[in-house]
Design an enzyme around this catalytic site. Sequence first.
Site, PDB file in Angstrom:
ATOM      1  N   GLY A  68       0.802  -1.220   0.000  1.00 23.18           N
ATOM      2  CA  GLY A  68       0.000   0.000   0.000  1.00 23.18           C
ATOM      3  C   GLY A  68       0.835   1.270   0.000  1.00 23.18           C
ATOM      4  O   GLY A  68       1.963   1.295   0.486  1.00 23.18           O
ATOM      5  N   GLU A  69       0.276   2.340  -0.561  1.00 22.43           N
ATOM      6  CA  GLU A  69       0.900   3.670  -0.660  1.00 22.43           C
ATOM      7  C   GLU A  69       2.275   3.608  -1.334  1.00 22.43           C
ATOM      8  O   GLU A  69       3.221   4.271  -0.921  1.00 22.43           O
ATOM      9  CB  GLU A  69       0.984   4.331   0.723  1.00 22.43           C
ATOM     10  N   GLY A  70       2.353   2.802  -2.374  1.00 23.12           N
ATOM     11  CA  GLY A  70       3.598   2.641  -3.121  1.00 23.12           C
ATOM     12  C   GLY A  70       4.256   1.329  -2.766  1.00 23.12           C
ATOM     13  O   GLY A  70       4.728   1.159  -1.636  1.00 23.12           O
TER      14      GLY A  70
END
Length: 593
Positions: free
Chosen positions: A412-414
């Site tokens: 998540g988030e990259g």
Amino acid sequence: MNKLDAERQKEIQQAEELLFAGPQALGFAKGLFQGHFVSDWVMPYPRIPAAQQTELDETLTELRKFLDEHLDPVEIDRQADIPRSVIDGLGRVGVLGMTAPKEYGGRGFSQMANCKVLEEIGCRCASTSVFVNAHHSIGIRALLLFGTHEQKRKWLPKLVTGEQLGAFALTEKEAGSDAANVQMQARPTEDGSHFILNGEKRYITNAAIAHELTVMARTPVPAKDKTAITAFLVTPDMPGFEILEARMPKMGIRGTATGRFAMRDVKVPKENILGPLGKGLKVALTVLDFGRTTFGACCTGAAKTCLELAIQHANRRKQFNKTLGNFHLVKKKIARIAADAYAMEAMTTVTASFIDRGLEDYMLETAMLKVFTTERLWECINDVFQIYGGSAYFVDLPLERMLRDARINQIGEGANEVLTSFIALVGMRGPGMEFKEIYDTMMKPSRDRMSKAWAAGKSRLGATIRVPDVPVQSEQLRGHARQLGRLIWRFNFAVNRALITYREPILDMQLVQQRIANAAMDLFASTCVLSRKDSEIQFGRRNGDAAAPDHSAADLFLRQSFRRIRGFLAGLTDNDDKSVLATADSCLATPRS
């Protein structure tokens, strides 16, 4: 220039636009890649001002009491839902608007203070911490950063109390870590008063429960045959907004409402554009910097829970007439968890302080924090899981849930792999451009180029012959500081050698990038630990604290981190990369039945 070269140049230009290429103040991480120690970014170790610390302590006391009485992580996981009563309670405590200005009903807390709040939630329930992160750290963050006064006045008062909830909608089928590949379209109406949005989003936390969504979509660039990403404020009551899947079943963080939605000819007023038209990618990446910082705080809280659980079981459980804590292999795991938890907290605090101080260009540091803390937490959970043995596998203990919850963190988030390459490539850009100046001048000398090449050569030479000074105040830390300075020098030398050896092909050499990024991350983590330890020693000395705090965890982390850094740098020349790639290529080319 052939077609392949033209495409490559286009990719490089897009990457530079994406990463905000251009003149930048030298931050700490970029300084490492150029052989510098930018001490004022990391020393002295940041502290929350006394007045806000008092308010934070009161908030944490209130929050802990509420969580003790009302938060049930087991039930949240079992029911795959965070009760509205819990959300309302978090709103009353102020958690859902912690950093929003007081004029809009928020608490006005700093990012450092907000991280302490997220750490407290993260040590108890990953679903709840992810929910808060999705609502506050990224959901309404774009509004806080880029909204007009009118937009903030209209939306924030109900969002900061939790009466209404926010979401951040970037991810699509073809756009995840590749944030620039958003395909949702937004075309203006003939009179320019609205934009018509079409497309689908997926894996959006809070999608089905949000009252306001920050949605990324492509808008036409005036007078040009191309599009750019723009951020829009969208509400689910707009005609054409359709929830396709309200709660997508998943392995972990089951309490979060992760959904999928479509927008079919949704008419959004131009007043709902967030930030400048066509600058949505900057909005998205800036917001993710904040989210990655609180991500680090949540992971730190979970790591501290791992340490607490490991100590409890090691002191209680007996095997072979000894408690587990008497066995060296168990001690090794506990020591590693303690060292990593100490470093994760230090790294989170320092990174959050960059935001609070209004520094610029900390994208590398937030990426480092996200990768480092999520990888370390995964190891912490694995270690405590092993200490508990077979009992950890059963649902009467929190460890199987923690294991399931933590796995998404590395995605998540990259995704960590994408961020690892990002760290290496953006970090190497500075010294790479200096080498390019020197090379271009040698190929085509000119008076203008000579002056630039002289400055670049002087910079490269200075970093090569000078070991940076790491200023610590405590005498007992001077040895660690000298080691860190020498390792920064060695790191810079290794980066220079890699750039000279591989030149442009290094853009595709991810195994080389990984070692460079891993070394940089450990250098940053070690710096944060050294800064924190130095501050604690000085604070104890100023306050006449005879019982000095135990610094063994910090000392262990520095020793292990330095050893890892040496290993990463050695691996740049002593590795099995060719064999690894050949084996993978053979597997990929072999048909499977």
